[in-house]
Scaffold this motif. Structure first.
Motif, short mmCIF file in Angstrom:
data_model
loop_
_atom_site.label_atom_id
_atom_site.label_comp_id
_atom_site.label_asym_id
_atom_site.label_seq_id
_atom_site.Cartn_x
_atom_site.Cartn_y
_atom_site.Cartn_z
N ILE A 21 0.85 -1.20 0.00
CA ILE A 21 0.00 0.00 0.00
C ILE A 21 0.88 1.25 0.00
CG2 ILE A 21 -1.59 1.36 1.42
CD1 ILE A 21 -2.89 -1.35 2.23
N ALA A 22 1.93 1.24 0.82
CA ALA A 22 2.85 2.39 0.88
C ALA A 22 3.54 2.59 -0.47
CB ALA A 22 3.87 2.20 1.99
N GLN A 23 3.96 1.51 -1.11
CA GLN A 23 4.61 1.60 -2.43
C GLN A 23 3.65 2.15 -3.47
OE1 GLN A 23 5.86 -2.47 -2.89
NE2 GLN A 23 7.88 -2.09 -1.99
N THR A 24 2.41 1.70 -3.42
CA THR A 24 1.40 2.17 -4.36
C THR A 24 1.16 3.67 -4.19
OG1 THR A 24 0.33 0.00 -4.37
CG2 THR A 24 -0.99 1.85 -5.14
N ARG A 25 1.10 4.13 -2.96
CA ARG A 25 0.91 5.57 -2.69
C ARG A 25 2.08 6.38 -3.23
NH1 ARG A 25 -1.42 4.71 3.30
NH2 ARG A 25 -3.60 4.49 2.73
N GLN A 26 3.30 5.87 -3.06
CA GLN A 26 4.49 6.57 -3.58
C GLN A 26 4.44 6.66 -5.11
OE1 GLN A 26 7.74 4.30 -2.01
NE2 GLN A 26 7.80 5.44 -0.07
N ILE A 27 4.07 5.58 -5.76
CA ILE A 27 3.99 5.56 -7.22
C ILE A 27 2.92 6.56 -7.69
CG2 ILE A 27 3.29 4.16 -9.21
CD1 ILE A 27 4.67 1.78 -7.74
N LYS A 28 1.77 6.56 -7.04
CA LYS A 28 0.70 7.51 -7.39
C LYS A 28 1.18 8.95 -7.23
CE LYS A 28 -3.76 5.33 -6.64
NZ LYS A 28 -4.93 5.28 -5.75
N ALA A 29 1.88 9.24 -6.16
CA ALA A 29 2.38 10.60 -5.92
C ALA A 29 3.38 11.00 -6.99
CB ALA A 29 3.02 10.69 -4.54
N ARG A 30 4.27 10.08 -7.37
CA ARG A 30 5.25 10.39 -8.43
C ARG A 30 4.56 10.64 -9.76
NH1 ARG A 30 9.49 6.12 -6.50
NH2 ARG A 30 7.86 4.81 -7.32
N LEU A 31 3.54 9.83 -10.09
CA LEU A 31 2.79 10.02 -11.34
C LEU A 31 2.06 11.35 -11.34
CD1 LEU A 31 1.31 6.48 -12.04
CD2 LEU A 31 2.99 7.71 -13.41
N LYS A 32 1.46 11.72 -10.21
CA LYS A 32 0.74 12.99 -10.12
C LYS A 32 1.71 14.15 -10.33
CE LYS A 32 -2.39 15.61 -7.22
NZ LYS A 32 -3.08 15.71 -5.95
N HIS A 33 2.89 14.05 -9.69
CA HIS A 33 3.90 15.09 -9.84
C HIS A 33 4.36 15.18 -11.29
CE1 HIS A 33 7.22 17.66 -9.45
NE2 HIS A 33 7.94 17.04 -8.57
N ARG A 34 4.58 14.04 -11.93
CA ARG A 34 5.02 14.00 -13.33
C ARG A 34 3.97 14.63 -14.25
NH1 ARG A 34 8.33 11.25 -16.96
NH2 ARG A 34 7.24 10.43 -18.77
N ARG A 35 2.71 14.32 -14.02
CA ARG A 35 1.63 14.89 -14.83
C ARG A 35 1.56 16.41 -14.65
NH1 ARG A 35 -2.46 9.92 -14.00
NH2 ARG A 35 -1.74 8.78 -15.82
N ASN A 36 1.77 16.87 -13.43
CA ASN A 36 1.75 18.31 -13.16
C ASN A 36 2.91 19.03 -13.83
OD1 ASN A 36 -0.60 18.23 -11.68
ND2 ASN A 36 0.45 18.02 -9.72
N ASP A 37 4.06 18.35 -13.98
CA ASP A 37 5.22 18.95 -14.63
C ASP A 37 4.89 19.43 -16.03
OD1 ASP A 37 6.80 18.53 -12.42
OD2 ASP A 37 7.90 16.83 -13.28
N GLY A 38 4.26 18.55 -16.84
CA GLY A 38 3.90 18.91 -18.21
C GLY A 38 2.91 20.05 -18.25
N LYS A 39 1.94 20.01 -17.36
CA LYS A 39 0.91 21.07 -17.31
C LYS A 39 1.55 22.40 -16.94
CE LYS A 39 -3.56 22.17 -15.18
NZ LYS A 39 -3.54 23.44 -15.83
#
Length: 148
Positions: A21-39
């Protein structure tokens, strides 16, 4: 299996589940940050004089035609909605990321990843079309004579 073994196994399973669960949360946070970078990259460029200049050049290059539906584009009225959003005329030209900036933030400002499409076509496409976008990217490169 004894009661003690069951308890130990369940504790181990619980620890493993918590780790996942902790690993999944970290991956989600990294993906959200990555998506925000392009925006963020694109939002900072949008509205600048460079952006306006590129947009007009690209419209001329495309003959003011939408690369998706081939309809004639033209600037129309913006209609503001009660919630603060706005709606554009269907033929209003908009900048389209062939490969979505949410999935490919490094291409957010790559001019070969940008084309002009009408508002109606841009509204239809979402960031969930990455595979279709890759195929369209190749077709558009040929159509617009982009060099690799």
């Amino acid at each position: 299996m004894s009661e003690l073994a069951k308890i130990l196994n369940s504790e181990t399973a619980l620890t493993q589940a918590e780790t996942k669960i902790a690993q999944t949360r970290q991956i989600k946070a990294r993906l959200k940050h990555r998506r925000n970078d392009g925006k963020l990259l694109y939002d900072n460029w949008q509205g600048s004089s460079n952006w306006h200049q590129w947009r007009m050049h690209q419209l001329e290059r495309q003959g003011w035609k939408c690369v998706c539906c081939d309809k004639q584009m033209g600037f129309g009225e913006k209609t503001y909605l009660a919630n603060g959003d706005f709606r554009l005329e269907p033929q209003h030209p908009t900048v389209e990321h062939i490969l979505p900036k949410s999935l490919f933030p490094e291409l957010a400002l790559d001019l070969q990843n940008l084309v002009m499409v009408c508002w109606a076509c841009n509204k239809k496409k979402g960031s969930k079309m990455a595979i279709a976008s890759r195929m369209r990217h190749k077709q558009l490169q040929k159509k617009l004579n982009f060099k690799e």
